[in-house]
Structures are given as C-alpha cells and as structure tokens.
Design an enzyme around this catalytic site. Structure first.
Site, PDB file in Angstrom:
ATOM      1  N   SER A 138       0.849  -1.185   0.000  1.00  0.00           N
ATOM      2  CA  SER A 138       0.000   0.000   0.000  1.00  0.00           C
ATOM      3  C   SER A 138       0.886   1.237   0.000  1.00  0.00           C
ATOM      4  CB  SER A 138      -0.879   0.013   1.263  1.00  0.00           C
ATOM      5  OG  SER A 138      -1.548   1.241   1.435  1.00  0.00           O
ATOM      6  N   TYR A 189      -2.665  -1.292  10.593  1.00  0.00           N
ATOM      7  CA  TYR A 189      -2.648  -1.429   9.137  1.00  0.00           C
ATOM      8  C   TYR A 189      -1.377  -0.807   8.564  1.00  0.00           C
ATOM      9  CZ  TYR A 189      -4.330  -1.015   4.289  1.00  0.00           C
ATOM     10  OH  TYR A 189      -4.480  -1.093   2.924  1.00  0.00           O
TER      11      TYR A 189
END
Length: 255
Positions: A142, A155
């Site tokens: 990401s 995350y």
C-alpha cells in the site's frame, strides 16, 4: 496465447476487490488459478461464474492468517494443478485504532491476516516454485508502506512490514529463480470502500472528490488497474524485476 499461459497461480483474498480482479485477469491471460477467501459464499459465486465462462479455477474457503490453513491451501493448489508458478498475497483487513486504543488481541487479529499470512503462503509456495523451476511472488502492500493514514496504526505497520518482507524474499530466493515484488495501491475504489462510504453516510462523489485532491491523476483508481500491475510483476514481462515496490497510486506519494 495469454501472458500466463501454462502457469498456475494462487491468490489470497480473491473473492472481491483487487483480489477478485486479479483472479479474473489471470484466468483471462491463460493461468489456472486457486484462490482463497474467508467469504465462502462470495468465493463460491466468483469461482462458479469464472468456471461457467471456461476458466480453470479452484476456490478454498480459508483464513490464511492461520498457518496450517495457509499451508494447506497452497499444497492443495499444487496437488490439484500439478505445479505452482505465482503467488499473489492480497488478503487484508483494516482496523481503525491508534496505538493507545489498540489491544494485544487486535494487533494479533490484524497482523495475522495482513502480514503473517503473506509469510505463511510464501513458506508453502517457495518449495513448490522450486519444483517448478522458479516463480513470482507479488505482495499487495500500500502507499501506507511509506506513509501513514491516521487512526490505522496496525494497518500502517503491517503494510510497512510487507515492504521489508518483499525485499527479504527477493534477496533470499532470487538464486532459485524466484522473484518477489510488491504493488502499493493508493486510493482504489473497491466494495470495501463502498461499504465504508455507505456506513459513514457519505456519497461516492465525495470519495472521488477526496481522491482527486490527493492524487496527480485527480481520481481514485480501480481494482482492474491494480490487477494489471500485478499481472506485469507476475509475468515474464517483469523477468528482470525483483525486490521492487510498484506504486499504483495516481501519483499520490510523489506529491
């Protein structure tokens, strides 16, 4: 002849979003694909639709955050298809917490899926790739691998660790003909975001406007656009690419 003709791939988190788009793209490019997801109903539906169109696909309902389940999924895929050439680690969840709010249990929950599952599936896939004469691992990281999102401490931590895992896999296994790379998506509109937007009482238009303000291309990306980049890294077109992070973020991290 597709770009993955004769190849066998396994994909985690393949029942929706980027994972589903990747499964469909791989099948369209000639691969035989096994995919896993915790959403058994959606996974079976996707597999049935692909098979009805002539694709060679296998679905397993599994939580790959559990090592035994991850290893069994990969082993069953190799046994069913006779080889393994490509692993796409895509499974993921998101929790909205700061480090102060986060509990030991929530850390374990997220890291098991978003990080450890990547290692578990690689542990199972690498011996199979050795038997096949080489292979390609693509990890879905990401932009949060290099930036922070706010209120997503676990995350962000996991995605940063995936970047390190990718480089480690690349250097350890390149002598065996096994490449490892990662894609780093930015704002990608998926069913997950659709649910989040609806739960927050927001409109899709507001999401698009927010993405427009954070990217050079002035819009969110699509799951298909990420799948195209995963296909590149998985295929022989990327034969001289390993240990790399490919940002699929509309220019977000360069602003």
């Amino acid at each position: 002849m597709g770009r993955l003709s004769g190849k066998v791939a396994v994909v985690t988190g393949g029942a929706s979003g980027i994972g589903e788009a990747t499964v469909r793209r791989f099948v369209a490019e000639g691969a035989r694909v096994a995919f896993a997801d915790r959403d058994a109903e959606r996974g079976r539906s996707v597999a049935a639709e692909i098979a009805a169109a002539g694709g060679d696909v296998r679905f397993t309902a599994a939580d790959v955050g559990d090592e035994a389940a991850a290893l069994a999924f990969v082993a069953e895929a190799e046994a069913a298809f006779g080889r393994l050439d490509i692993l796409v680690n895509n499974a993921g969840i998101r929790l909205y917490q700061t480090v102060v709010d986060a509990s030991a249990e929530s850390w374990d929950t997220l890291l098991n899926v978003n990080l450890k599952s990547y290692a578990y599936c690689a542990k199972g896939a690498i011996p199979a790739m050795r038997r096949a004469g080489g292979g390609s691992i693509v990890n879905v990281a990401s932009v949060r691998s290099v930036t922070a999102g706010g209120n997503t401490i676990q995350y962000d931590t996991a995605k940063a660790a995936i970047a390190g895992l990718t480089r480690g896999l690349a250097i350890d296994h390149s002598p065996e003909g096994i490449r490892a790379n990662a894609v780093c998506p930015g704002p990608i509109f998926t069913p997950f975001h659709a649910r989040r937007i609806a739960a927050a009482g927001r409109s899709v238009e507001s999401y698009n406007e927010d993405a427009a303000g954070r990217t050079m291309l002035r819009r969110p990306g699509t799951a298909d656009e990420v799948a195209s980049c995963i296909l590149f890294l998985a295929s022989d077109d990327a034969s001289y690419v390993t240990g790399s992070l490919l940002f699929v973020d509309g220019g977000m991290t360069a602003m």
